[in-house]
Design an enzyme around this catalytic site. Sequence first.
Site, PDB file in Angstrom:
ATOM      1  N   HIS A 243       8.332   3.912  -9.478  1.00  0.00           N
ATOM      2  CA  HIS A 243       7.729   2.606  -9.200  1.00  0.00           C
ATOM      3  C   HIS A 243       6.857   2.657  -7.940  1.00  0.00           C
ATOM      4  O   HIS A 243       5.706   2.196  -7.951  1.00  0.00           O
ATOM      5  CB  HIS A 243       8.868   1.590  -9.046  1.00  0.00           C
ATOM      6  CG  HIS A 243       8.468   0.209  -8.654  1.00  0.00           C
ATOM      7  ND1 HIS A 243       8.530  -0.857  -9.515  1.00  0.00           N
ATOM      8  CD2 HIS A 243       8.038  -0.303  -7.472  1.00  0.00           C
ATOM      9  CE1 HIS A 243       8.140  -1.962  -8.891  1.00  0.00           C
ATOM     10  NE2 HIS A 243       7.847  -1.657  -7.648  1.00  0.00           N
ATOM     11  N   GLU A 244       7.391   3.231  -6.891  1.00  0.00           N
ATOM     12  CA  GLU A 244       6.635   3.269  -5.632  1.00  0.00           C
ATOM     13  C   GLU A 244       5.400   4.156  -5.749  1.00  0.00           C
ATOM     14  O   GLU A 244       4.346   3.833  -5.198  1.00  0.00           O
ATOM     15  CB  GLU A 244       7.524   3.738  -4.476  1.00  0.00           C
ATOM     16  CG  GLU A 244       8.763   2.888  -4.220  1.00  0.00           C
ATOM     17  CD  GLU A 244       8.488   1.413  -4.025  1.00  0.00           C
ATOM     18  OE1 GLU A 244       7.335   1.046  -3.732  1.00  0.00           O
ATOM     19  OE2 GLU A 244       9.431   0.612  -4.186  1.00  0.00           O
ATOM     20  N   HIS A 247       2.642   2.228  -7.253  1.00  0.00           N
ATOM     21  CA  HIS A 247       1.885   1.450  -6.253  1.00  0.00           C
ATOM     22  C   HIS A 247       0.922   2.347  -5.474  1.00  0.00           C
ATOM     23  O   HIS A 247      -0.220   1.981  -5.220  1.00  0.00           O
ATOM     24  CB  HIS A 247       2.835   0.803  -5.242  1.00  0.00           C
ATOM     25  CG  HIS A 247       3.600  -0.379  -5.754  1.00  0.00           C
ATOM     26  ND1 HIS A 247       3.007  -1.466  -6.332  1.00  0.00           N
ATOM     27  CD2 HIS A 247       4.937  -0.647  -5.733  1.00  0.00           C
ATOM     28  CE1 HIS A 247       3.941  -2.368  -6.645  1.00  0.00           C
ATOM     29  NE2 HIS A 247       5.117  -1.879  -6.299  1.00  0.00           N
TER      30      HIS A 247
HETATM   31 ZN    ZN Z   1       7.077  -2.781  -6.135  1.00  0.00          ZN
END
Ligand code: ZN
Length: 327
Positions: A243-244, A247
């Site tokens: 997830h990170e 980003h």
């Molecule tokens: Zn996030």
Amino acid sequence: MGLRPNLLTRRTAGVASTTLALLLSTAAVGVVPAASAFSAAPTEVCAEPADVHSDARVKPGGEAKHEPNELTLAETREREADLAAALRERARFRTGAGASTMATVTVPVVVHVIQRDSTRAGGNIPDSMINSQISVLNQSFSGATGGASTAFSFQLQTINRVTNPSWYPIVQGSSAERSMKTSLRTGGKNTLNIYLGELSDSLLGWATFPTRKLNSMDGVVVLSESLPGGTATNYNQGDTGTHEVGHWLNLYHTFQGGCSGSGDSVDDTAAEASPAYQCPTGRDTCTAPGTDPITNFMDYSYDSCMYQFTAGQASRMLTAWNAYRAA
Ligand SMILES: [Zn+2]
């Protein structure tokens, strides 16, 4: 659409020998927009209260004050304008047909393990967990877990272990975080620096978005016990890392912007009013077509629930890579 298809595979690959009892539970993943190209750090806005947890993806029992990677509408507009400008700028300097874009990308990874002391509770996780996390990234971004295949693969370069109680836990937005990153960050804009440790505010992680000028804050911060085999119950299969990194490669949350507007700026992720927690199959919070993308890595659901990026996200990440991080 609940469980991730290759759950067994991933668990096998990921479990470290020294799994501790789990105490942490929930996790929230936060992501923080990186400020860099913009002079001031984006205003951090608390996500709206969600089903179970207040704001961010946090460990069980945690109460995150806010979600670092949640953006306001103005911030996403600014970021989208910057992306367009970066692409125009790049096109201007592009010469010849093949000089343009990368179709596949191998991302060098440097992992900084921040420790308070030499104990597991003090952040000393084994190399096996880090190697498993790299495997999870490669599986997730290749589409092997059931999603779209992206251009990205990840190659571990170094594990850098740092014992420094003043950086532990890693406090989001603190001067200590800045000091840590300024001291430790290595490589160019294409190098993924991952900082592992205990985190402030029960956060599972946060990340910087790409910027035109390399910023020393660039990188992702991940709760060490969220790595495969870690103690963060329901969030210990390595998807916080995925997830990170999403980003870091310019993806927003699937619920960015809610039901209106351009949402997460990706066409094939259904609009979603707010973060999904746990694994609420069939959740449908917007009248627009499609049920909520709860199995997407950029939502807030349990690791066991999320297993995919979409083709649109893959395209957005590659575009951003060529605009911001390609050499
Ligand atoms: Zn996030």
